[in-house]
Design a protein around this motif. Structure first.
Motif, mmCIF file in Angstrom:
data_model
loop_
_atom_site.group_PDB
_atom_site.id
_atom_site.type_symbol
_atom_site.label_atom_id
_atom_site.label_comp_id
_atom_site.label_asym_id
_atom_site.label_seq_id
_atom_site.Cartn_x
_atom_site.Cartn_y
_atom_site.Cartn_z
ATOM 1 N N TYR A 195 -17.364 90.212 118.637
ATOM 2 C CA TYR A 195 -17.859 90.562 117.308
ATOM 3 C C TYR A 195 -16.718 90.618 116.289
ATOM 4 C CZ TYR A 195 -22.075 91.982 119.844
ATOM 5 O OH TYR A 195 -23.189 91.998 120.643
ATOM 6 N N ALA A 233 -19.273 95.504 113.047
ATOM 7 C CA ALA A 233 -19.717 94.408 113.913
ATOM 8 C C ALA A 233 -19.735 94.824 115.377
ATOM 9 C CB ALA A 233 -18.806 93.196 113.718
ATOM 10 N N GLN A 275 -22.443 97.102 115.958
ATOM 11 C CA GLN A 275 -23.703 96.442 115.595
ATOM 12 C C GLN A 275 -24.555 97.313 114.672
ATOM 13 O OE1 GLN A 275 -25.581 94.188 118.926
ATOM 14 N NE2 GLN A 275 -23.943 95.041 120.207
ATOM 15 N N GLY A 278 -18.105 94.516 122.612
ATOM 16 C CA GLY A 278 -19.044 95.508 122.114
ATOM 17 C C GLY A 278 -18.958 96.816 122.884
ATOM 18 N N TYR A 294 -20.798 88.170 124.432
ATOM 19 C CA TYR A 294 -19.892 89.032 123.673
ATOM 20 C C TYR A 294 -19.225 90.025 124.619
ATOM 21 C CZ TYR A 294 -21.735 87.217 119.297
ATOM 22 O OH TYR A 294 -22.072 86.393 118.261
#
Length: 285
Positions: free
Chosen positions: A237, A115, A118, A271, A268
């Motif tokens: 995430y 996550a 990604q 990340g 977010y």
């Protein structure tokens, strides 16, 4: 990893009792459980270098107390060592079941990595399919349907095996509705969320709300044009609490109705991309 023969010798030496036996038992336990405590201790160490002082101190104090208490008590009363249960066939069954559960935990951590980066490899459907298999397998083993070491074909299914097997099988089957995007309740905090299309839609609940992703400037421009305010949701995430809010709080009719009055944007912060770094600065400002 240490050779199993060395761990076996240490374990045998610890059975002698006395202070030395207790110390050897503690050494054996530390060597075999290091991989299990690593995530907990690692989190505390990471917090300590980020400026948080109280949490690491309290965390390590409780961790050390919990880890040392059994060995401290056994050192005071060495005779209790002889009353501890001996390993046998039951231990092999525990190892087999725990192996599947550890694999399930591993899949959870891999989904976090997937996550954050990604990669979109461990989607909700694939993750739940993996969990269904990893929880159904030990159930089949305990119920005698899957032949592995620790259970002989002629052995009857005992009540504890039956209860645990039925529980694991029931849990595995309970994940099936989530494959089609249905809510899993509290468990949704620990599994990947259902995918949604850009600008909302593509499923119910949180996925149906028109969130803008990592586009604060666009949200502000739209809010100015429509005369609305902006609702900013700082999220992550791999954030368990964030997943719980998205699955169980935001979709509530009264909450969804209130959010409909705002321009929604989710930023977010965990990340590896430039957007996450920019969102972190916005959150800290």
């Amino acid at each position: 990893m240490l050779p199993s023969s060395l761990l076996t010798k240490l374990n045998q030496a610890s059975e002698g009792g006395g202070y030395l036996g207790s110390l050897l038992m503690g050494l054996t336990f530390s060597l075999t459980s290091f991989a299990c405590v690593g995530p907990f201790v690692g989190t505390l160490l990471a917090a300590s270098v980020q400026g948080d002082k109280l949490q690491p101190i309290l965390g390590m104090a409780f961790f050390a107390t919990g880890l040392a208490t059994p060995f401290f008590v056994l050192a005071l009363f060495p005779s209790y060592l002889k009353k501890l249960p001996r390993s046998g066939v039951w231990m092999m069954r525990v190892k087999v079941v725990m192996a599947f559960l550890i694999l399930a935990a591993m899949l959870k951590y891999l989904s976090n990595v997937d996550a954050v980066w990604q990669l979109d490899i461990l989607t909700r459907e694939r993750f739940l399919a993996g969990w269904m298999i990893l929880f159904a397998a030990p159930a089949a083993y305990l119920l005698g349907w899957l032949r592995l070491e620790g259970i002989k074909p002629e052995q009857e299914v005992t009540i504890p095996r039956l209860l645990l097997g039925v529980f694991l099988l029931s849990f595995s089957l309970s994940l099936w509705p989530g494959m089609s995007g249905a809510s899993l309740g509290e468990l949704d905090a620990y599994v990947p969320l259902a995918k949604r299309t850009s600008g909302g839609g593509g499923g119910g609940g949180y996925a149906a709300l028109p969130w803008k992703k990592n586009d604060l400037a666009g949200a502000l421009a739209q809010a100015k044009a429509e005369g609305k305010q902006v609702f900013v949701n700082f999220t992550g995430y791999a954030c368990t609490n964030c997943h719980w809010m998205k699955a169980n709080m935001f979709p509530l009719p009264e909450i969804a109705a209130a959010l409909g009055k705002y321009i929604l944007v989710e930023l977010y912060t965990d990340g590896t991309d430039a957007d996450s770094e920019a969102n972190q600065k916005v959150q800290e400002s």
